[in-house]
Design a protein around this motif. Sequence first.
Motif, PDB file in Angstrom:
ATOM      1  N   ALA A 182       6.490   7.686 -10.923  1.00  0.00           N
ATOM      2  CA  ALA A 182       5.037   7.892 -11.526  1.00  0.00           C
ATOM      3  C   ALA A 182       5.085   9.849 -11.598  1.00  0.00           C
ATOM      4  CB  ALA A 182       4.226   7.288 -10.759  1.00  0.00           C
TER       5      ALA A 182
ATOM      6  N   ASP B 158      12.477   9.808  -7.932  1.00  0.00           N
ATOM      7  CA  ASP B 158      12.507  11.412  -7.640  1.00  0.00           C
ATOM      8  C   ASP B 158      12.996  11.598  -6.414  1.00  0.00           C
ATOM      9  OD1 ASP B 158       9.675  12.093  -6.529  1.00  0.00           O
ATOM     10  OD2 ASP B 158       9.647  10.343  -7.828  1.00  0.00           O
TER      11      ASP B 158
ATOM     12  N   LYS C 131       9.048   6.079  -7.210  1.00  0.00           N
ATOM     13  CA  LYS C 131       9.564   7.364  -6.459  1.00  0.00           C
ATOM     14  C   LYS C 131      10.925   7.443  -6.568  1.00  0.00           C
ATOM     15  CE  LYS C 131       5.692   6.540  -3.257  1.00  0.00           C
ATOM     16  NZ  LYS C 131       4.865   6.627  -2.132  1.00  0.00           N
TER      17      LYS C 131
ATOM     18  N   SER D  36       0.776  -1.161   0.089  1.00  0.00           N
ATOM     19  CA  SER D  36       0.020   0.012  -0.055  1.00  0.00           C
ATOM     20  C   SER D  36       0.864   1.431  -0.119  1.00  0.00           C
ATOM     21  CB  SER D  36      -0.861  -0.077   1.195  1.00  0.00           C
ATOM     22  OG  SER D  36      -1.855   0.944   1.138  1.00  0.00           O
ATOM     23  N   ASN D  37       0.430   2.277  -0.858  1.00  0.00           N
ATOM     24  CA  ASN D  37       1.379   3.553  -0.962  1.00  0.00           C
ATOM     25  C   ASN D  37       2.616   3.522  -1.740  1.00  0.00           C
ATOM     26  OD1 ASN D  37       0.868   6.158  -0.063  1.00  0.00           O
ATOM     27  ND2 ASN D  37       2.426   6.091   1.554  1.00  0.00           N
TER      28      ASN D  37
ATOM     29  N   GLY E 134       2.687   3.164  -4.947  1.00  0.00           N
ATOM     30  CA  GLY E 134       2.417   3.939  -5.997  1.00  0.00           C
ATOM     31  C   GLY E 134       1.718   3.094  -7.425  1.00  0.00           C
ATOM     32  N   LYS E 135       1.005   2.031  -7.129  1.00  0.00           N
ATOM     33  CA  LYS E 135       0.567   1.293  -8.178  1.00  0.00           C
ATOM     34  C   LYS E 135      -0.482   1.831  -8.917  1.00  0.00           C
ATOM     35  CE  LYS E 135      -1.092  -1.288  -4.873  1.00  0.00           C
ATOM     36  NZ  LYS E 135      -0.303  -0.840  -3.777  1.00  0.00           N
ATOM     37  N   SER E 136      -1.302   2.580  -8.167  1.00  0.00           N
ATOM     38  CA  SER E 136      -2.382   3.307  -9.088  1.00  0.00           C
ATOM     39  C   SER E 136      -1.655   4.524  -9.805  1.00  0.00           C
ATOM     40  CB  SER E 136      -3.504   3.953  -7.987  1.00  0.00           C
ATOM     41  OG  SER E 136      -4.085   2.863  -7.302  1.00  0.00           O
ATOM     42  N   SER E 137      -0.614   5.352  -8.934  1.00  0.00           N
ATOM     43  CA  SER E 137       0.027   6.486  -9.681  1.00  0.00           C
ATOM     44  C   SER E 137       0.739   6.040 -11.046  1.00  0.00           C
ATOM     45  CB  SER E 137       1.071   6.959  -8.870  1.00  0.00           C
ATOM     46  OG  SER E 137       0.415   7.484  -7.772  1.00  0.00           O
TER      47      SER E 137
ATOM     48  N   SER F  74      -4.463   7.067  -3.786  1.00  0.00           N
ATOM     49  CA  SER F  74      -4.977   7.326  -2.358  1.00  0.00           C
ATOM     50  C   SER F  74      -4.618   8.502  -1.742  1.00  0.00           C
ATOM     51  CB  SER F  74      -4.149   6.397  -1.557  1.00  0.00           C
ATOM     52  OG  SER F  74      -3.944   5.044  -2.419  1.00  0.00           O
TER      53      SER F  74
ATOM     54  N   THR G 163      -7.400   1.631  -2.110  1.00  0.00           N
ATOM     55  CA  THR G 163      -7.805   0.970  -3.126  1.00  0.00           C
ATOM     56  C   THR G 163      -7.975  -0.431  -2.363  1.00  0.00           C
ATOM     57  OG1 THR G 163      -6.242   1.950  -4.575  1.00  0.00           O
ATOM     58  CG2 THR G 163      -7.367   0.193  -5.411  1.00  0.00           C
TER      59      THR G 163
ATOM     60  N   GLY H 179      -3.838   2.396   1.392  1.00  0.00           N
ATOM     61  CA  GLY H 179      -4.903   1.410   1.809  1.00  0.00           C
ATOM     62  C   GLY H 179      -6.382   1.679   1.277  1.00  0.00           C
TER      63      GLY H 179
HETATM   64  N1  LIG Z   1       7.372  11.546  -4.950  1.00  0.00           N
HETATM   65  C1  LIG Z   1       6.497  10.542  -5.515  1.00  0.00           C
HETATM   66  N2  LIG Z   1       5.511  10.322  -4.904  1.00  0.00           N
HETATM   67  C2  LIG Z   1       4.484   9.533  -5.612  1.00  0.00           C
HETATM   68  C3  LIG Z   1       4.921   8.686  -6.586  1.00  0.00           C
HETATM   69  N3  LIG Z   1       4.140   7.800  -7.220  1.00  0.00           N
HETATM   70  C4  LIG Z   1       3.238   7.906  -6.336  1.00  0.00           C
HETATM   71  N4  LIG Z   1       3.514   8.733  -5.639  1.00  0.00           N
HETATM   72  C5  LIG Z   1       2.575   9.105  -4.014  1.00  0.00           C
HETATM   73  O1  LIG Z   1       2.630   8.076  -3.161  1.00  0.00           O
HETATM   74  C6  LIG Z   1       1.073   8.003  -2.690  1.00  0.00           C
HETATM   75  C7  LIG Z   1       0.405   6.647  -2.887  1.00  0.00           C
HETATM   76  O2  LIG Z   1       0.383   6.543  -4.279  1.00  0.00           O
HETATM   77  P1  LIG Z   1      -0.669   5.505  -4.825  1.00  0.00           P
HETATM   78  O3  LIG Z   1      -0.515   5.519  -6.334  1.00  0.00           O
HETATM   79  O4  LIG Z   1      -2.212   5.889  -4.447  1.00  0.00           O
HETATM   80  O5  LIG Z   1      -0.325   4.242  -4.289  1.00  0.00           O
HETATM   81  P2  LIG Z   1      -1.102   2.621  -4.094  1.00  0.00           P
HETATM   82  O6  LIG Z   1       0.185   1.501  -4.371  1.00  0.00           O
HETATM   83  O7  LIG Z   1      -2.135   2.599  -5.379  1.00  0.00           O
HETATM   84  O8  LIG Z   1      -1.679   2.629  -2.773  1.00  0.00           O
HETATM   85  P3  LIG Z   1      -2.769   1.635  -2.318  1.00  0.00           P
HETATM   86  O9  LIG Z   1      -3.925   1.843  -3.400  1.00  0.00           O
HETATM   87  O10 LIG Z   1      -3.078   2.320  -0.988  1.00  0.00           O
HETATM   88  O11 LIG Z   1      -2.392   0.044  -2.240  1.00  0.00           O
HETATM   89  C8  LIG Z   1       0.385   9.130  -3.345  1.00  0.00           C
HETATM   90  O12 LIG Z   1       0.423  10.345  -2.248  1.00  0.00           O
HETATM   91  C9  LIG Z   1       1.140   9.549  -4.591  1.00  0.00           C
HETATM   92  O13 LIG Z   1       0.981  10.837  -4.836  1.00  0.00           O
HETATM   93  C10 LIG Z   1       6.287   8.858  -7.220  1.00  0.00           C
HETATM   94  O14 LIG Z   1       6.639   8.424  -8.285  1.00  0.00           O
HETATM   95  N5  LIG Z   1       6.931   9.832  -6.634  1.00  0.00           N
END
Ligand SMILES: Nc1nc2c(ncn2[C@@H]2O[C@H](COP(=O)(O)OP(=O)(O)OP(=O)(O)O)[C@@H](O)[C@H]2O)c(=O)[nH]1
Length: 209
Positions: free
Chosen positions: A181, A148, A146, A35-36, A38-41, A56, A62, A60
């Motif tokens: 992402a 970056d 991430k 979780s977190n 960045g799958k969705s991103s 998100s 999704t 958590g």
């Molecule tokens: N700096 C940075 N932040 C990122 C990047 N990718 C995602 N984030 C941040 O990380 C957080 C989680 O991203 P999500 O894409 O929601 O992560 P997820 O894995 O889908 O999370 P769940 O749906 O909870 O499982 C968000 O606040 C995004 O903006 C990245 O490449 N760089």
Amino acid sequence: MQKINIHQIDFITSAAELKQLPADNGFEVAFAGRSNAGKSSTLNAIANRRQLARISRTPGRTQLINLFSVGEDRRLVDLPGYGYAKVSEEVKMRWQKTLGQYLQHRNCLKGIVLVTDVRHAFNPLDEQLLVWAQECQLPLHLILNKADKLKKNQQIKALRQAKDILKHDYDAQHSVQLFSALRKDGVEILLQKLTQWYFPEQEPAPPEE
Ligand SMILES: Nc1nc2c(ncn2[C@@H]2O[C@H](COP(=O)(O)OP(=O)(O)OP(=O)(O)O)[C@@H](O)[C@H]2O)c(=O)[nH]1
Ligand SMILES: [Mg+2]
């Protein structure tokens, strides 16, 4: 030469349970990870759309399996993240079990994209997924997301370490790349990997740098 058309990526449906998934045919690629991470991103970055897969605000969020079509008979699957601290042990266990069943029994599943935070890759739940992928003989592509957040030399070091771990501890088929992402860095490499899984008759495999 068949290619993924990112403009064709569309939401299909959400499933709360495996039995609600579409018929088990065609080609599916699943995005898994903590979780977190960045799958969705990552999905939004490849579709070049901000709100395709919901991002998100709190980790958590999704909780459903979200499915997207990528042209005919090709699907992307955004799996719920694992390991979210505030979820009860029971919910965590249930999701681990469902994930295991999906990986084992979904015939149309052609590959897993394991999305990790480059600063915390290879935690125990990621390792569990790597082991499962190996047991199910499923190819896996590791995303060090991430990027970056790290300086260039730290990124290179993290990539080298990940390659070493995959090579020594896991299947040689597994591949890895740096990704952001946020900045949409690494999208082309990921699209090449997806193309390879969606259109397996087309070779050669892309380089993995
Ligand atoms: N700096 C940075 N932040 C990122 C990047 N990718 C995602 N984030 C941040 O990380 C957080 C989680 O991203 P999500 O894409 O929601 O992560 P997820 O894995 O889908 O999370 P769940 O749906 O909870 O499982 C968000 O606040 C995004 O903006 C990245 O490449 N760089
Ligand atoms: Mg998500």
